[in-house]
Design a protein around this motif. Structure first.
Motif, PDB file in Angstrom:
ATOM      1  N   GLY A   1      10.946  28.576 -11.314  1.00  0.00           N
ATOM      2  CA  GLY A   1      12.142  27.987 -10.747  1.00  0.00           C
ATOM      3  C   GLY A   1      13.292  28.955 -10.584  1.00  0.00           C
ATOM      4  N   GLU A   2      13.405  29.931 -11.497  1.00  0.00           N
ATOM      5  CA  GLU A   2      14.514  30.876 -11.399  1.00  0.00           C
ATOM      6  C   GLU A   2      14.457  31.709 -10.128  1.00  0.00           C
ATOM      7  OE1 GLU A   2      14.864  33.329 -14.818  1.00  0.00           O
ATOM      8  OE2 GLU A   2      15.231  31.663 -16.218  1.00  0.00           O
ATOM      9  N   GLU A   3      13.246  31.868  -9.577  1.00  0.00           N
ATOM     10  CA  GLU A   3      13.089  32.696  -8.384  1.00  0.00           C
ATOM     11  C   GLU A   3      13.629  32.021  -7.122  1.00  0.00           C
ATOM     12  OE1 GLU A   3       9.265  30.229  -8.646  1.00  0.00           O
ATOM     13  OE2 GLU A   3      10.726  31.141 -10.006  1.00  0.00           O
ATOM     14  N   GLY A   4      13.881  30.706  -7.170  1.00  0.00           N
ATOM     15  CA  GLY A   4      14.322  29.970  -5.999  1.00  0.00           C
ATOM     16  C   GLY A   4      13.391  28.813  -5.691  1.00  0.00           C
ATOM     17  N   MET A   5      13.855  27.912  -4.854  1.00  0.00           N
ATOM     18  CA  MET A   5      13.118  26.680  -4.563  1.00  0.00           C
ATOM     19  C   MET A   5      13.055  26.446  -3.057  1.00  0.00           C
ATOM     20  SD  MET A   5      12.694  24.971  -7.621  1.00  0.00           S
ATOM     21  CE  MET A   5      13.450  24.817  -9.249  1.00  0.00           C
ATOM     22  N   ILE A   6      12.065  25.640  -2.677  1.00  0.00           N
ATOM     23  CA  ILE A   6      12.062  25.073  -1.336  1.00  0.00           C
ATOM     24  C   ILE A   6      12.025  23.550  -1.472  1.00  0.00           C
ATOM     25  CG2 ILE A   6      10.903  27.065  -0.331  1.00  0.00           C
ATOM     26  CD1 ILE A   6       8.825  24.060  -0.224  1.00  0.00           C
ATOM     27  N   VAL A   7      12.449  22.885  -0.421  1.00  0.00           N
ATOM     28  CA  VAL A   7      12.429  21.425  -0.369  1.00  0.00           C
ATOM     29  C   VAL A   7      11.533  21.019   0.793  1.00  0.00           C
ATOM     30  CG1 VAL A   7      13.810  19.335  -0.068  1.00  0.00           C
ATOM     31  CG2 VAL A   7      14.758  21.283  -1.331  1.00  0.00           C
ATOM     32  N   GLN A   8      10.547  20.172   0.518  1.00  0.00           N
ATOM     33  CA  GLN A   8       9.583  19.751   1.527  1.00  0.00           C
ATOM     34  C   GLN A   8       9.554  18.227   1.580  1.00  0.00           C
ATOM     35  OE1 GLN A   8       5.347  20.286   0.568  1.00  0.00           O
ATOM     36  NE2 GLN A   8       5.041  21.272   2.562  1.00  0.00           N
ATOM     37  N   GLN A   9       9.521  17.700   2.780  1.00  0.00           N
ATOM     38  CA  GLN A   9       9.428  16.241   2.910  1.00  0.00           C
ATOM     39  C   GLN A   9       8.170  15.733   2.200  1.00  0.00           C
ATOM     40  OE1 GLN A   9       8.281  14.027   6.719  1.00  0.00           O
ATOM     41  NE2 GLN A   9      10.505  13.791   6.711  1.00  0.00           N
ATOM     42  N   PHE A  10       8.316  14.627   1.481  1.00  0.00           N
ATOM     43  CA  PHE A  10       7.167  14.060   0.766  1.00  0.00           C
ATOM     44  C   PHE A  10       6.161  13.470   1.753  1.00  0.00           C
ATOM     45  CE2 PHE A  10       4.970  10.415  -1.071  1.00  0.00           C
ATOM     46  CZ  PHE A  10       4.434  10.962  -2.226  1.00  0.00           C
ATOM     47  N   HIS A  11       4.886  13.681   1.447  1.00  0.00           N
ATOM     48  CA  HIS A  11       3.823  13.033   2.212  1.00  0.00           C
ATOM     49  C   HIS A  11       2.768  12.576   1.212  1.00  0.00           C
ATOM     50  CE1 HIS A  11       1.540  12.144   5.884  1.00  0.00           C
ATOM     51  NE2 HIS A  11       0.476  12.481   5.185  1.00  0.00           N
ATOM     52  N   PRO A  12       2.376  11.320   1.261  1.00  0.00           N
ATOM     53  CA  PRO A  12       1.447  10.823   0.237  1.00  0.00           C
ATOM     54  C   PRO A  12       0.057  11.431   0.376  1.00  0.00           C
ATOM     55  CG  PRO A  12       1.790   9.156   1.941  1.00  0.00           C
ATOM     56  CD  PRO A  12       2.763  10.268   2.222  1.00  0.00           C
ATOM     57  N   LEU A  13      -0.554  11.705  -0.761  1.00  0.00           N
ATOM     58  CA  LEU A  13      -1.966  12.079  -0.776  1.00  0.00           C
ATOM     59  C   LEU A  13      -2.801  10.833  -0.519  1.00  0.00           C
ATOM     60  CD1 LEU A  13      -2.092  14.388  -3.933  1.00  0.00           C
ATOM     61  CD2 LEU A  13      -2.126  15.103  -1.537  1.00  0.00           C
ATOM     62  N   ALA A  14      -4.029  11.030  -0.056  1.00  0.00           N
ATOM     63  CA  ALA A  14      -4.957   9.906   0.076  1.00  0.00           C
ATOM     64  C   ALA A  14      -5.127   9.252  -1.292  1.00  0.00           C
ATOM     65  CB  ALA A  14      -6.298  10.397   0.604  1.00  0.00           C
ATOM     66  N   GLN A  15      -5.105   7.917  -1.320  1.00  0.00           N
ATOM     67  CA  GLN A  15      -5.227   7.216  -2.597  1.00  0.00           C
ATOM     68  C   GLN A  15      -6.497   6.367  -2.605  1.00  0.00           C
ATOM     69  OE1 GLN A  15      -1.732   5.041  -3.775  1.00  0.00           O
ATOM     70  NE2 GLN A  15      -2.545   4.553  -5.808  1.00  0.00           N
ATOM     71  N   PHE A  16      -7.278   6.539  -3.661  1.00  0.00           N
ATOM     72  CA  PHE A  16      -8.500   5.763  -3.874  1.00  0.00           C
ATOM     73  C   PHE A  16      -8.428   5.196  -5.283  1.00  0.00           C
ATOM     74  CE2 PHE A  16      -9.493   8.828  -0.620  1.00  0.00           C
ATOM     75  CZ  PHE A  16     -10.282   8.131   0.292  1.00  0.00           C
ATOM     76  N   GLY A  17      -8.265   3.883  -5.378  1.00  0.00           N
ATOM     77  CA  GLY A  17      -8.083   3.272  -6.689  1.00  0.00           C
ATOM     78  C   GLY A  17      -6.796   3.776  -7.309  1.00  0.00           C
ATOM     79  N   ASP A  18      -6.886   4.285  -8.539  1.00  0.00           N
ATOM     80  CA  ASP A  18      -5.685   4.757  -9.226  1.00  0.00           C
ATOM     81  C   ASP A  18      -5.530   6.273  -9.147  1.00  0.00           C
ATOM     82  OD1 ASP A  18      -7.764   5.536 -10.838  1.00  0.00           O
ATOM     83  OD2 ASP A  18      -6.898   4.792 -12.710  1.00  0.00           O
ATOM     84  N   SER A  19      -6.243   6.908  -8.221  1.00  0.00           N
ATOM     85  CA  SER A  19      -6.198   8.368  -8.126  1.00  0.00           C
ATOM     86  C   SER A  19      -5.743   8.831  -6.747  1.00  0.00           C
ATOM     87  CB  SER A  19      -7.582   8.963  -8.426  1.00  0.00           C
ATOM     88  OG  SER A  19      -7.932   8.778  -9.781  1.00  0.00           O
ATOM     89  N   TYR A  20      -5.148  10.016  -6.744  1.00  0.00           N
ATOM     90  CA  TYR A  20      -4.697  10.658  -5.518  1.00  0.00           C
ATOM     91  C   TYR A  20      -5.594  11.863  -5.243  1.00  0.00           C
ATOM     92  CZ  TYR A  20      -0.580   7.877  -6.647  1.00  0.00           C
ATOM     93  OH  TYR A  20       0.265   6.848  -6.955  1.00  0.00           O
ATOM     94  N   THR A  21      -5.972  12.029  -3.979  1.00  0.00           N
ATOM     95  CA  THR A  21      -6.986  13.028  -3.629  1.00  0.00           C
ATOM     96  C   THR A  21      -6.409  14.099  -2.718  1.00  0.00           C
ATOM     97  OG1 THR A  21      -8.704  11.340  -3.811  1.00  0.00           O
ATOM     98  CG2 THR A  21      -9.273  13.356  -2.622  1.00  0.00           C
ATOM     99  N   LEU A  22      -6.644  15.346  -3.105  1.00  0.00           N
ATOM    100  CA  LEU A  22      -6.180  16.517  -2.371  1.00  0.00           C
ATOM    101  C   LEU A  22      -7.386  17.241  -1.787  1.00  0.00           C
ATOM    102  CD1 LEU A  22      -3.674  18.477  -1.868  1.00  0.00           C
ATOM    103  CD2 LEU A  22      -4.452  19.678  -3.930  1.00  0.00           C
ATOM    104  N   ILE A  23      -7.284  17.662  -0.525  1.00  0.00           N
ATOM    105  CA  ILE A  23      -8.358  18.410   0.128  1.00  0.00           C
ATOM    106  C   ILE A  23      -7.995  19.892   0.135  1.00  0.00           C
ATOM    107  CG2 ILE A  23      -9.656  18.787   2.260  1.00  0.00           C
ATOM    108  CD1 ILE A  23      -9.147  15.865   2.970  1.00  0.00           C
ATOM    109  N   GLY A  24      -8.843  20.703  -0.464  1.00  0.00           N
ATOM    110  CA  GLY A  24      -8.687  22.147  -0.377  1.00  0.00           C
ATOM    111  C   GLY A  24      -9.616  22.674   0.701  1.00  0.00           C
ATOM    112  N   SER A  25      -9.047  23.269   1.741  1.00  0.00           N
ATOM    113  CA  SER A  25      -9.844  23.733   2.872  1.00  0.00           C
ATOM    114  C   SER A  25      -9.897  25.257   2.863  1.00  0.00           C
ATOM    115  CB  SER A  25      -9.245  23.230   4.192  1.00  0.00           C
ATOM    116  OG  SER A  25     -10.125  23.475   5.262  1.00  0.00           O
TER     117      SER A  25
END
Length: 386
Positions: free
Chosen positions: A329-353
């Motif tokens: 955090g000391e190095e600086g930050m960026i701000v990105q608009q939130f976008h939901p991950l795909a949700q299946f049941g109680d979990s959120y899924t991320l695709i690594g391509s």
């Protein structure tokens, strides 16, 4: 894109042990999971492949812009004494091996780029090898629909790339190194070393704290052999700030990944992408925190050097709704608009391509019960049907 329950292979833990997959369980929590898998259609796989290729080329255009701008090198927090070193690695076309784009996508609409893991991407072994083994075993057991395949040419492309580095780029011996205390990193590096051997590229391994400095400023291994080519599973943002960083320019080492990856793996990439390609369907609005940031109902704050979700915060209507602690955090930050991950049941899924040698090479999926995907997420295999 569906999440489908499936019976585990009864012997998968023994298979993991047999093939050196010692980190399938970490901190007494499952990391590799196969009680379900993700199923894609061929059209969805084609879309991911095309999107990954396009995003990667856009990212390379960012590198070209940054290395030619002292203002942007400063903005990316590249230490000034390493500017020429980073710039030269790009200008001389130092070859790269691989990278992984993290995408939010549920199988329809536009996939969104969350970040680019271009320097030290994790989950390679399980994406390239162990989930392919899962596919073969489950097809043989009749547990998957006939004709099921996998978006996964990672191992083939890695071996081909190592062969090219050996035969066309003069990599006659490649040293591999990583941090001493990570079983996952050691397993990943061993897998890559096996791929290099399969390609006919001689290699050697040492831990990063075993690298020495010779009389002429060259880096040396434990046998005082000069290191000419070095694959390091160790981040550039650390290396560029350590004492020996003053020696990098004169050490005569070709690095995998090359120093220009310090730009791609930096979260500062995201606001610059948005500046250069505004309103691109696969990008999210992103800004440097120190600049004028437009009001957003829900957004994510990310340190430039954050890894494994550390120090990331999600804010909604001015209220923090999720955060992960950590050292950044000391190095600086960026701000990105939130976008939901795909949700299946109680979990959120991320695709690594994944990409190897600038070419899309497959995907790996990780689940987390938290909004912010962290290092103890769970890896699930995938397949696709035509």
């Amino acid at each position: 894109m569906k999440r489908i329950a499936i019976a585990e292979r009864p012997d998968w833990r023994a298979r993991a042990t047999e093939y050196g997959f010692g980190f399938h369980t970490m901190y007494d929590e499952p990391y590799w999971c196969e009680d379900a898998y993700y199923q894609f259609t061929l059209a969805q796989v084609d879309y991911l492949e095309e999107t990954t290729a396009e995003l990667h080329q856009m990212c390379l255009q960012v590198v070209e812009k940054v290395v030619n701008s002292e203002e942007l090198l400063t903005k990316f927090r590249i230490p000034k004494h390493t500017w020429d070193f980073v710039r030269s690695s790009w200008k001389t076309s130092q070859p790269s091996l691989y990278s992984r784009l993290d995408l939010a996508w549920n199988g329809s609409g536009d996939a969104k780029l969350l970040e680019n893991n271009a320097d030290t991407p994790t989950s390679l072994y399980e994406a390239a090898f162990f989930q392919w083994l899962w596919l073969e075993d489950q097809l043989q057991a009749g547990k998957l629909p006939a004709g099921s395949d996998q978006f996964n040419s990672l191992q083939e492309k890695l071996i081909d790339r190592f062969a090219v580095l050996h035969q066309q780029h003069g990599f006659n011996l490649l040293h591999f190194t990583c941090y001493r205390d990570s079983e996952e990193d050691r397993g990943t590096v061993q897998y890559l070393q096996d791929c290099a051997s399969e390609a006919g590229l001689p290699s050697d391994f040492l831990f990063i704290d075993e690298i020495g400095l010779g009389e002429k400023g060259q880096f040396t291994d434990v046998n005082d052999q000069v290191i000419s080519n070095l694959f390091k599973l160790y981040p550039w943002e650390f290396m560029l700030r350590e004492i020996f960083s003053t020696k990098l320019n004169d050490a005569g080492v070709r690095w995998l990944e090359p120093a220009w990856k310090s730009i791609l793996s930096n979260k500062a990439l995201l606001p610059l992408l948005w500046q250069m390609f505004p309103d691109h369907p696969n990008l999210l609005p992103a800004y440097f925190a120190e600049d004028d940031v437009p009001a957003m109902d829900k957004y994510v704050v990310k340190p430039l050097f954050s890894r494994e979700g550390a120090n990331i915060r999600i804010v909604e209507q001015g209220q923090e709704i999720a955060r992960v602690d950590g050292p950044y955090g000391e190095e600086g930050m960026i701000v990105q608009q939130f976008h939901p991950l795909a949700q299946f049941g109680d979990s959120y899924t991320l695709i690594g391509s994944w990409l190897v040698d600038d070419q899309p090479a497959g995907i790996g999926l990780r689940e987390d019960r938290a909004l912010i995907t962290q290092d103890l997420s769970r890896f699930y295999p995938h397949a696709f049907i035509e």
